[in-house]
Design a protein around this motif. Structure first.
Motif, PDB file in Angstrom:
ATOM      1  N   PHE A  16      42.909  37.146  32.501  1.00  0.00           N
ATOM      2  CA  PHE A  16      44.193  36.716  32.870  1.00  0.00           C
ATOM      3  C   PHE A  16      45.144  37.637  32.234  1.00  0.00           C
ATOM      4  O   PHE A  16      44.819  37.937  30.814  1.00  0.00           O
ATOM      5  N   GLU A  17      46.060  38.305  32.583  1.00  0.00           N
ATOM      6  CA  GLU A  17      47.192  38.896  31.779  1.00  0.00           C
ATOM      7  C   GLU A  17      48.676  38.568  32.656  1.00  0.00           C
ATOM      8  O   GLU A  17      48.601  38.247  33.826  1.00  0.00           O
ATOM      9  N   SER A  18      49.678  38.603  31.657  1.00  0.00           N
ATOM     10  CA  SER A  18      50.911  38.294  32.336  1.00  0.00           C
ATOM     11  C   SER A  18      51.914  38.831  31.296  1.00  0.00           C
ATOM     12  O   SER A  18      51.775  39.103  30.008  1.00  0.00           O
ATOM     13  N   ALA A  35      51.988  37.985  37.161  1.00  0.00           N
ATOM     14  CA  ALA A  35      50.433  37.542  36.560  1.00  0.00           C
ATOM     15  C   ALA A  35      49.242  38.510  37.143  1.00  0.00           C
ATOM     16  O   ALA A  35      49.485  38.889  38.133  1.00  0.00           O
ATOM     17  N   PHE A  36      48.260  38.822  36.467  1.00  0.00           N
ATOM     18  CA  PHE A  36      47.253  39.583  36.930  1.00  0.00           C
ATOM     19  C   PHE A  36      45.708  38.992  36.543  1.00  0.00           C
ATOM     20  O   PHE A  36      45.766  38.296  35.461  1.00  0.00           O
ATOM     21  N   ASN A  37      45.085  39.004  37.097  1.00  0.00           N
ATOM     22  CA  ASN A  37      43.328  38.642  36.986  1.00  0.00           C
ATOM     23  C   ASN A  37      42.641  39.386  38.042  1.00  0.00           C
ATOM     24  O   ASN A  37      42.319  38.938  39.153  1.00  0.00           O
ATOM     25  N   GLU A  38      42.002  40.399  37.553  1.00  0.00           N
ATOM     26  CA  GLU A  38      41.179  41.080  38.247  1.00  0.00           C
ATOM     27  C   GLU A  38      39.789  40.438  38.919  1.00  0.00           C
ATOM     28  O   GLU A  38      39.330  40.868  39.544  1.00  0.00           O
ATOM     29  N   THR A  39      39.475  39.577  37.954  1.00  0.00           N
ATOM     30  CA  THR A  39      38.212  38.818  38.379  1.00  0.00           C
ATOM     31  C   THR A  39      38.340  37.779  39.242  1.00  0.00           C
ATOM     32  O   THR A  39      37.234  37.513  39.613  1.00  0.00           O
ATOM     33  N   LEU A  40      39.413  37.435  39.901  1.00  0.00           N
ATOM     34  CA  LEU A  40      39.595  36.457  40.710  1.00  0.00           C
ATOM     35  C   LEU A  40      39.894  36.903  42.128  1.00  0.00           C
ATOM     36  O   LEU A  40      40.600  37.735  42.452  1.00  0.00           O
ATOM     37  N   PRO A  41      38.871  36.518  43.113  1.00  0.00           N
ATOM     38  CA  PRO A  41      38.933  37.092  44.251  1.00  0.00           C
ATOM     39  C   PRO A  41      39.771  36.072  45.171  1.00  0.00           C
ATOM     40  O   PRO A  41      40.195  34.901  44.816  1.00  0.00           O
ATOM     41  N   PRO A  42      40.162  36.626  46.554  1.00  0.00           N
ATOM     42  CA  PRO A  42      41.114  35.899  47.350  1.00  0.00           C
ATOM     43  C   PRO A  42      40.236  34.713  47.707  1.00  0.00           C
ATOM     44  O   PRO A  42      39.239  34.859  47.701  1.00  0.00           O
ATOM     45  N   PRO A  43      40.771  33.719  48.022  1.00  0.00           N
ATOM     46  CA  PRO A  43      42.072  33.190  48.094  1.00  0.00           C
ATOM     47  C   PRO A  43      42.487  32.742  46.675  1.00  0.00           C
ATOM     48  O   PRO A  43      43.788  32.047  46.517  1.00  0.00           O
TER      49      PRO A  43
END
Length: 620
Positions: free
Chosen positions: A308-310, A344-352
């Motif tokens: 997570f980044e923001s 905010a970003f979190n590349e490890t989270l897939p949709p939805p």
């Protein structure tokens, strides 16, 4: 788990009361000022007795006596009904499971977003999650704290549902150089360093401070070390007795590890953030017209090892003017504008699960308000006000408040008030992750209270009692049965109870403060103990200073699961100081003297007995 501790606090209280009773018999004509001048209750400087709302004041001397590097823990001992999830030796971190949650009158939030924190009247909260960052508030920077207990939205807008905490920053108040330095070391590898330098030359004043606190942590099952560095700069110039300008710059840089609950500890969950604040204040202090224009910009960058980044911002202006043309009357006209949001970003989270991530979200809010206070015959004060809220998403709302204070006698003061308050949905409520819902409306409540303040024994003894009743609605809740889950304005609550405080100063070298708060909540609320006792003493003898304190908690809910038992516990602390000279002193803080085992938040054990000692130096 419920902890049954010996009633140390009652034994200590009986002993102190017996001791102070004997001292009262020897008491001379000591005059203790129990009616401090405050600005938070009306945005106009006046005695607290003329304010219809319940206001607690923690001054610079009290902050120094407590010795905490952070401001918020000091408030627990001085503000009835104030409870803090102070989960670590030093530092709070961010997020629901990182401590720092504030509760006033049983009103809190996870994260904490229903008690508003201000610095010099300017709102302080994250642009995305709408909660304050507790680690950013260093005691070296603050002159005093004024706490409104109860709804405060007419003057301060969103988030002031449970109350408002206004931290008023320090400034150099005498010619030349002044400063303070302090270093300490103690249990669990905890190290504290702080210092500030103040300077005044005629119309110019300046202050700079720096603080560093770190700990290796006390959890054996997971990493929970923490480090935080804060810096602060304030510059000001008084053009005349009427006009002045000042500017502030503050930074807080922290790294901490989230240990997780005992049943599922986390391995090396590292989190770091950089928080900043810049502000400019233009003030006018005329006899008939006074006020300020406040411009502020808060920002933050957060990065977690979970991915997570923001980046977030909270910026705006506050403009108000107090008009005093009619004897006994003050009319305050104000305009507030704020813009908050971020990405905010979190590349490890897939949709939805990644709903709203990667997109910058903003919310704008423009409010106007009027507040009128009228004094009659020097005994009765009547006040009322209304705020018109205009939000870019949910539209308009009217927020009223009114109240009275009455001097029933020379030493007796009665107060009564009713106020409405609200909380605007945050960016995370509206746009981020699956529970978000762009159709959410503000949370609202009505707060009613009645209080009495009685001064006795030549003003050496002050007794304050406040009864309150609060009804809330439209609380944002998530129904776990819905697929996917979504936040809705479906919650409501009724809180009622009382707050009391006894302050006794029989001699200049001795004082005692006793707090008790009772709150009856209609729903499962975290960090809202049913009974909360606090006892703080101070005694000086020659070069020694002794500051014992007791905190007793009954009926604390530390889990949202109804089946989990409530928590009871007692904490004993003492701070001792020895003055080698008037400027150079030795201090030692011993906390949790009885090594009580307890949990403020279920799964997160609190530290046992611990100590910190060090040296302090002041020059002027």
């Amino acid at each position: 788990m419920v902890r049954h501790n010996k009633p140390y606090s009652w034994l200590l209280l009986l002993g102190v009361l017996s001791w102070t009773e004997g001292m009262a018999q020897e008491m001379d004509s000591v005059s203790w000022i129990l009616d401090p001048v405050v600005v938070t209750g009306t945005r106009y400087e006046q005695p607290r007795s003329k304010i219809v709302s319940s206001v607690s004041v923690v001054d610079r001397e009290s902050l120094e006596r407590n010795g905490t590097i952070n401001v918020l823990p000091a408030l627990v001992r001085h503000v009835p009904g104030f409870f803090l999830n102070d989960r670590s030796i030093t530092g709070f971190g961010v997020g629901p499971n990182s401590g720092g949650n504030i509760s006033i009158r049983g009103i809190s939030g996870t994260p904490n977003n229903r008690v508003l924190v201000l610095i010099d009247g300017q709102p302080q909260f994250m642009g995305i999650f709408a909660h304050p960052i507790a680690d950013a508030y260093s005691a070296t920077d603050i002159e005093r704290v004024e706490v409104i207990r109860g709804a405060a939205s007419v003057l301060y807008g969103s988030n002031a549902m449970g109350g408002a905490i206004n931290m008023i920053t320090r400034k150099a108040n005498q010619e030349g150089w002044q400063g303070d330095l302090s270093v300490g070391y103690g249990s669990y590898g905890t190290a504290l360093m702080s210092g500030n330098i103040r300077y005044k030359k005629e119309k110019f004043h300046a202050m700079v401070s720096a603080n560093r606190n770190s700990t290796k942590g006390y959890r054996a099952d997971a990493a929970d070390n923490f480090s935080n560095t804060t810096t602060y700069l304030k510059l000001g110039y008084d053009f005349s007795p009427v006009f002045s300008v000042s500017g502030d710059l503050q930074l807080a840089d922290a790294v901490y590890f989230q240990p997780g609950p005992q049943e599922a500890p986390l391995e090396n969950d590292e989190r770091e953030y950089l928080r900043g604040r810049a502000a400019v204040s233009l003030k006018n202090e005329g006899e008939k017209v006074s006020g300020a224009l406040l411009l502020y910009h808060n920002f933050g960058n957060h990065r977690f090892s979970t991915g997570f980044e923001s980046t977030d911002q909270n910026q705006g202006l506050t403009f108000y003017q107090n008009l005093n043309f009619v004897p006994g009357q003050v009319i305050t006209l104000g305009l507030d504008y704020k813009r908050f949001g971020g990405r905010a970003f979190n590349e490890t989270l897939p949709p939805p699960a990644a709903v709203g991530l990667g997109t910058r979200h903003w919310v704008d809010e423009t409010d106007i308000y009027i507040h009128i206070q009228q004094g009659l015959a020097e005994k009765l004060n009547i006040s009322g006000g209304i705020r018109q809220v205009n939000n870019s998403l949910f539209g308009s709302r009217a927020i009223p408040a009114f109240g009275i204070s009455y001097h029933a006698g020379e030493e007796t003061l009665l107060k009564a008030s009713s106020s409405k308050a609200f909380r605007s949905p945050s960016v995370v409520d509206l746009f981020l992750f699956p529970p978000s819902n762009e159709d959410l409306q503000p949370e609202e409540l009505w707060s009613h209270e009645f209080g009495v303040i009685q001064r006795l024994m030549g003003k050496s003894l002050s007794i304050e009692l406040t009864l309150f009743y609060t009804e809330g609605k439209n609380l944002i809740q998530i129904n776990p049965m819905e697929v996917p889950p979504i936040g809705r304005n479906s919650g409501s609550f009724t809180n009622k109870g009382l707050e009391s405080q006894l302050s006794f100063k029989p001699k200049p070298n001795t004082d005692l403060t006793f707090n008790y708060a009772f709150v009856d909540v209609s729903a499962n609320v975290l960090f809202a103990p049913r009974h909360h006792f606090g006892l703080q003493g101070y005694w000086s003898w020659e070069k020694f200073r002794f500051m014992p304190s007791v905190q007793q908690v009954f009926g604390l809910r530390n889990s949202i699961e109804p089946a989990h038992a409530l928590e009871d516990y007692t904490l004993l602390n003492i701070r001792c100081m020895y003055y080698f000279t008037s400027a150079f002193r030795l201090f030692a803080d011993a906390r949790n003297l009885t090594n009580t085992h307890y949990q403020v938040e279920r799964g997160y054990p609190m530290p046992g007995f611990n100590m910190i000692g060090g040296l302090s130096y002041s020059f002027k």
